[in-house]
Design an enzyme around this catalytic site. Structure first.
Site, PDB file in Angstrom:
ATOM      1  CE  LYS A   1      26.215  -2.860  -5.802  1.00 12.42           C
ATOM      2  NZ  LYS A   1      26.234  -1.726  -6.734  1.00 12.42           N
TER       3      LYS A   1
ATOM      4  NE  ARG B   1      -1.655  -2.186   2.781  1.00 12.45           N
ATOM      5  CZ  ARG B   1      -1.716  -3.442   2.323  1.00 12.45           C
ATOM      6  NH1 ARG B   1      -2.735  -3.809   1.611  1.00 12.45           N
ATOM      7  NH2 ARG B   1      -0.774  -4.325   2.608  1.00 12.45           N
ATOM      8  CB  THR B   2       3.376   2.607   2.308  1.00 10.52           C
ATOM      9  OG1 THR B   2       2.630   2.089   3.407  1.00 10.52           O
ATOM     10  CG2 THR B   2       3.903   3.980   2.651  1.00 10.52           C
TER      11      THR B   2
ATOM     12  CG  HIS C   1       3.270   3.884   8.594  1.00  9.23           C
ATOM     13  ND1 HIS C   1       3.412   4.733   7.510  1.00  9.23           N
ATOM     14  CD2 HIS C   1       2.883   2.678   8.065  1.00  9.23           C
ATOM     15  CE1 HIS C   1       3.123   4.082   6.395  1.00  9.23           C
ATOM     16  NE2 HIS C   1       2.808   2.830   6.708  1.00  9.23           N
TER      17      HIS C   1
ATOM     18  NE  ARG D   1       6.996   0.764   4.892  1.00  6.91           N
ATOM     19  CZ  ARG D   1       5.794   0.194   4.846  1.00  6.91           C
ATOM     20  NH1 ARG D   1       5.664  -1.075   4.543  1.00  6.91           N
ATOM     21  NH2 ARG D   1       4.718   0.902   5.101  1.00  6.91           N
TER      22      ARG D   1
HETATM   23  N1   CP Z   1      -0.391   0.032   5.719  1.00  4.54           N
HETATM   24  C1   CP Z   1       0.834  -0.247   5.226  1.00  4.54           C
HETATM   25  O1   CP Z   1       1.846   0.348   5.593  1.00  4.54           O
HETATM   26  O2   CP Z   1       0.833  -1.249   4.287  1.00  4.54           O
HETATM   27  P1   CP Z   1       2.122  -1.732   3.491  1.00  4.54           P
HETATM   28  O3   CP Z   1       3.058  -2.363   4.484  1.00  4.54           O
HETATM   29  O4   CP Z   1       1.608  -2.690   2.450  1.00  4.54           O
HETATM   30  O5   CP Z   1       2.765  -0.515   2.880  1.00  4.54           O
END
Ligand code: CP
Length: 308
Positions: free
Chosen positions: A80, A51-52, A129, A101
């Protein structure tokens, strides 16, 4: 230049502006379809995501911009031994804004210290998040009509669940909000949140172990997955993973207006039979994430629709 590393990097007023902009984008997406022409978003994902990453990319594409990036540490020069600091110095020359991320808490903050472009934390370990929180707030605002005077149940892995940590930090700033924290003993919220955020701000909350005892009083039920990837011990994960399973029988105990949110992905914690319940809004929540990320990109790049 401003970065978004923690939900508290946005004031309530800035948050309101972003949510209002997201709602305007939903009403009239065509107005924004070329706003980011010539701009590039880099998605630097050192940890898996559906999603993100894809909603960030959809957001930039919807705005007429372009995207580049990598979807795992293995497919980047991190494999590396390149540091996040060096990577972001380089990416600053390739893109106008980036979403990162990383499994290590604090990695996006480190990136922001070396970056020449705005950095967005797209999830750092079990910490924060903040853009999931934007999606959560937009969902609640649109479907509940308010962000204040809500009783919010947070259920599941409250220890490692970064979406929970960010949501608590964001929601304590709205009047009349109280929390019911539903978790096994081992997965209670971290002390820094209990003491340093909830108690410090005199936010009403209580901690319980079963869903059934609290469902009738909730306005929002925020379900979460037990975060397998953060456990040190597989035995503990197996023992705890199915502690809470929301099914139709439990939904019958909840109020008719209670909303069920989940940041997704889900594993077993919501039975698929709940998906058809009108109170289950987690797939709408995933869709709202695109609009709010569009609003965030526009805001962080300082672009207004009528200037494009
Ligand atoms: N909600 C969320 O962060 O989903 P993903 O881990 O799929 O990005």
């Amino acid at each position: 230049m401003k970065h978004l590393i923690s939900p508290l990097d946005l004031s309530v007023s800035e948050l309101t502006d972003i949510l209002n902009l997201a709602e305007d984008i939903i009403r009239d997406p065509g107005k924004y379809s070329d706003c980011c022409h010539g701009k590039k978003l880099a998605t630097l994902f050192y940890e898996p995501s559906t999603r993100t990453r894809l909603s960030f990319e959809a957001a930039m594409l919807n705005l007429g911009g372009s995207v580049l990036g990598f979807s795992s540490a293995d497919s980047s020069s991190a494999a590396k031994g390149e540091t996040v600091a060096d990577t972001i110095r380089v990416i600053s020359g390739y893109a106008d804004i980036c979403a990162i991320r990383h499994p290590k808490e604090g990695a996006p903050l480190v990136a922001s210290m070396y970056s020449e472009i705005p950095v967005i934390n797209a999830g750092d370990g079990g910490h924060n998040h903040p853009t999931q929180t934007l999606a959560d707030l937009l969902t609640i605002k649109i479907l509940k009509g308010r962000l204040d005077h809500l009783t919010i149940g947070l259920c599941g892995d409250l220890k490692f669940g970064r979406t929970v940590h960010s949501l608590i930090n964001a929601m304590v700033r709205y009047p009349g909000v109280s929390f019911v924290l539903i978790s096994p003993e081992e997965l209670r919220i971290p002390t820094y949140l209990r003491e340093g955020v909830l108690k410090k701000n005199q936010i009403p909350f209580r901690e319980v172990h079963t869903l059934e005892e609290v469902l009738p009083e909730l306005d929002i039920l925020y379900m979460t997955r037990v975060q397998k990837e953060r456990f040190f011990n597989e035995e503990d994960y197996i023992r705890l993973k199915d502690t809470y399973i929301l099914d139709s029988k439990k939904m019958a105990l909840a109020g008719k207006d209670m909303l069920v949110l989940h940041p997704l992905p889900r594993v077993n914690e919501i039975a698929s039979e709940v998906d058809s319940d009108p109170r289950a809004v987690y797939f709408k929540q995933a869709k709202f994430a695109v609009y709010v990320r569009m609003a965030l990109i526009l805001t962080m790049l300082g672009i207004k629709a009528d200037e494009s």
